[in-house]
Motif scaffolding. Structure first.
Motif, PDB file in Angstrom:
ATOM      1  N   PRO A  74       0.810  -1.229   0.000  1.00 42.71           N
ATOM      2  CA  PRO A  74       0.000   0.000   0.000  1.00 42.71           C
ATOM      3  C   PRO A  74       0.838   1.270   0.000  1.00 42.71           C
ATOM      4  O   PRO A  74       0.427   2.289  -0.557  1.00 42.71           O
ATOM      5  N   ARG A  75       2.015   1.223   0.600  1.00 46.18           N
ATOM      6  CA  ARG A  75       2.898   2.389   0.567  1.00 46.18           C
ATOM      7  C   ARG A  75       3.349   2.647  -0.879  1.00 46.18           C
ATOM      8  O   ARG A  75       3.365   3.782  -1.349  1.00 46.18           O
ATOM      9  N   PHE A  76       3.727   1.571  -1.553  1.00 47.57           N
ATOM     10  CA  PHE A  76       4.154   1.687  -2.947  1.00 47.57           C
ATOM     11  C   PHE A  76       3.036   2.266  -3.817  1.00 47.57           C
ATOM     12  O   PHE A  76       3.256   3.193  -4.596  1.00 47.57           O
ATOM     13  N   ASN A  77       1.844   1.711  -3.654  1.00 48.58           N
ATOM     14  CA  ASN A  77       0.716   2.186  -4.462  1.00 48.58           C
ATOM     15  C   ASN A  77       0.431   3.660  -4.234  1.00 48.58           C
ATOM     16  O   ASN A  77       0.087   4.394  -5.168  1.00 48.58           O
ATOM     17  N   ALA A  78       0.576   4.110  -2.977  1.00 49.58           N
ATOM     18  CA  ALA A  78       0.320   5.515  -2.664  1.00 49.58           C
ATOM     19  C   ALA A  78       1.326   6.440  -3.341  1.00 49.58           C
ATOM     20  O   ALA A  78       0.993   7.564  -3.718  1.00 49.58           O
ATOM     21  N   LEU A  79       2.555   5.956  -3.529  1.00 53.67           N
ATOM     22  CA  LEU A  79       3.604   6.798  -4.101  1.00 53.67           C
ATOM     23  C   LEU A  79       3.583   6.856  -5.621  1.00 53.67           C
ATOM     24  O   LEU A  79       3.989   7.849  -6.211  1.00 53.67           O
ATOM     25  N   VAL A  80       3.109   5.795  -6.276  1.00 51.20           N
ATOM     26  CA  VAL A  80       3.195   5.741  -7.738  1.00 51.20           C
ATOM     27  C   VAL A  80       1.861   5.985  -8.433  1.00 51.20           C
ATOM     28  O   VAL A  80       1.819   6.069  -9.654  1.00 51.20           O
ATOM     29  N   ARG A  81       0.783   6.108  -7.687  1.00 50.97           N
ATOM     30  CA  ARG A  81      -0.521   6.275  -8.329  1.00 50.97           C
ATOM     31  C   ARG A  81      -0.581   7.594  -9.095  1.00 50.97           C
ATOM     32  O   ARG A  81       0.177   8.529  -8.844  1.00 50.97           O
ATOM     33  N   LYS A  82      -1.509   7.641 -10.036  1.00 52.25           N
ATOM     34  CA  LYS A  82      -1.609   8.796 -10.934  1.00 52.25           C
ATOM     35  C   LYS A  82      -1.855  10.096 -10.173  1.00 52.25           C
ATOM     36  O   LYS A  82      -1.347  11.151 -10.551  1.00 52.25           O
ATOM     37  N   GLU A  83      -2.633  10.035  -9.088  1.00 51.21           N
ATOM     38  CA  GLU A  83      -2.916  11.252  -8.324  1.00 51.21           C
ATOM     39  C   GLU A  83      -1.631  11.851  -7.746  1.00 51.21           C
ATOM     40  O   GLU A  83      -1.453  13.070  -7.739  1.00 51.21           O
ATOM     41  N   THR A  84      -0.733  10.993  -7.260  1.00 51.40           N
ATOM     42  CA  THR A  84       0.517  11.479  -6.696  1.00 51.40           C
ATOM     43  C   THR A  84       1.397  12.077  -7.783  1.00 51.40           C
ATOM     44  O   THR A  84       2.006  13.134  -7.598  1.00 51.40           O
ATOM     45  N   CYS A  85       1.471  11.395  -8.927  1.00 59.18           N
ATOM     46  CA  CYS A  85       2.249  11.931 -10.052  1.00 59.18           C
ATOM     47  C   CYS A  85       1.719  13.305 -10.466  1.00 59.18           C
ATOM     48  O   CYS A  85       2.496  14.222 -10.759  1.00 59.18           O
ATOM     49  N   ALA A  86       0.409  13.452 -10.501  1.00 57.93           N
ATOM     50  CA  ALA A  86      -0.183  14.739 -10.874  1.00 57.93           C
ATOM     51  C   ALA A  86       0.120  15.806  -9.830  1.00 57.93           C
ATOM     52  O   ALA A  86       0.368  16.976 -10.175  1.00 57.93           O
TER      53      ALA A  86
END
Length: 228
Positions: A74-86
């Motif tokens: 879940p930490r990984f997903n939070a960092l690489v998800r599209k919302e974080t990139c945006a």
């Protein structure tokens, strides 16, 4: 190839000067303005997503050598998800240098989460191809900054917390119901209700369904925890 003044300023914001500036131009070119002689950023986006994933997976492993796969995911997903990139793209004002077709520009493309997230991944790939993994890693960790340090608490988001609360009491997972949608197509506002099997619910509005669901879940879990 000499970059324009605005792209040179963008280089300074990301902390990388391109030896092959055409890579940066391609990373910032959306499909709405591409042509047979002007490639868009889709292939770079594909590569950048993988580079970002590798860098973040490595950073998380180094940061917490004792964490299990179940804790890291879940930490990984939070960092690489599209919302974080945006979010990172907004931080460096990437939207200001995006190359868009007229229709996409008029519909608010420079502010769209999907376009910003895709372009951020493409920029990562451009740096990787220009200077290697080390340069891409340095840029990613610099721009993601404190997000990596605080990801453990962020990863357990409000929806997860609410679902765990319900399951601990023998209830079904919460339901998320779209109550309304307003605003123009390029800037919609969604109103979502988070609803438990026992009838408790809370509402929130945001520019994406995911954010509205998170807001509703956060309001409801806070209320439930206060009551208990």
């Amino acid at each position: 190839m000499k970059l324009s003044a605005d792209l040179q300023a963008f280089e300074r914001r990301i902390g990388h000067s391109f030896a092959r500036p055409e890579l940066l131009v391609r990373a910032l070119t959306h499909g709405s303005i591409s042509s047979s002689t002007r490639a868009d950023n889709q292939r770079l986006e594909f590569l950048g997503d993988r580079v970002l994933g590798l860098v973040m997976a490595t950073a998380l492993l180094e940061d917490d050598p004792q964490a299990s796969e179940g804790q890291l995911a879940p930490r990984f997903n939070a960092l690489v998800r599209k919302e974080t990139c945006a979010d990172v793209a907004r931080q460096i004002d990437l939207g200001a240098v995006l190359k868009l077709g007229r229709s996409e520009m008029l519909s608010g493309g420079r502010r769209k989460q999907a376009l910003l997230g895709d372009a951020m991944e493409a920029v990562i790939a451009a740096i990787y191809l220009d200077a290697g993994l080390g340069a891409a890693r340095d840029m990613i960790l610099s721009l993601w900054g404190e997000r990596v340090a605080r990801v453990e608490s962020d990863a357990r988001d409000a929806k997860t917390a609410l679902q765990e609360w319900a399951q601990a009491r023998g209830q079904k997972p919460p339901a998320y119901v779209e109550l309304a949608r307003s605003g123009p197509d390029h800037a919609p506002v969604f109103t979502i209700a988070a609803r438990l099997q026992t009838g408790e619910e809370a509402q929130a509005s945001a520019g994406s369904k995911r954010q509205a669901e998170q807001g509703a879940a956060a309001t409801l879990i806070e209320r439930l925890e206060q009551e208990t």
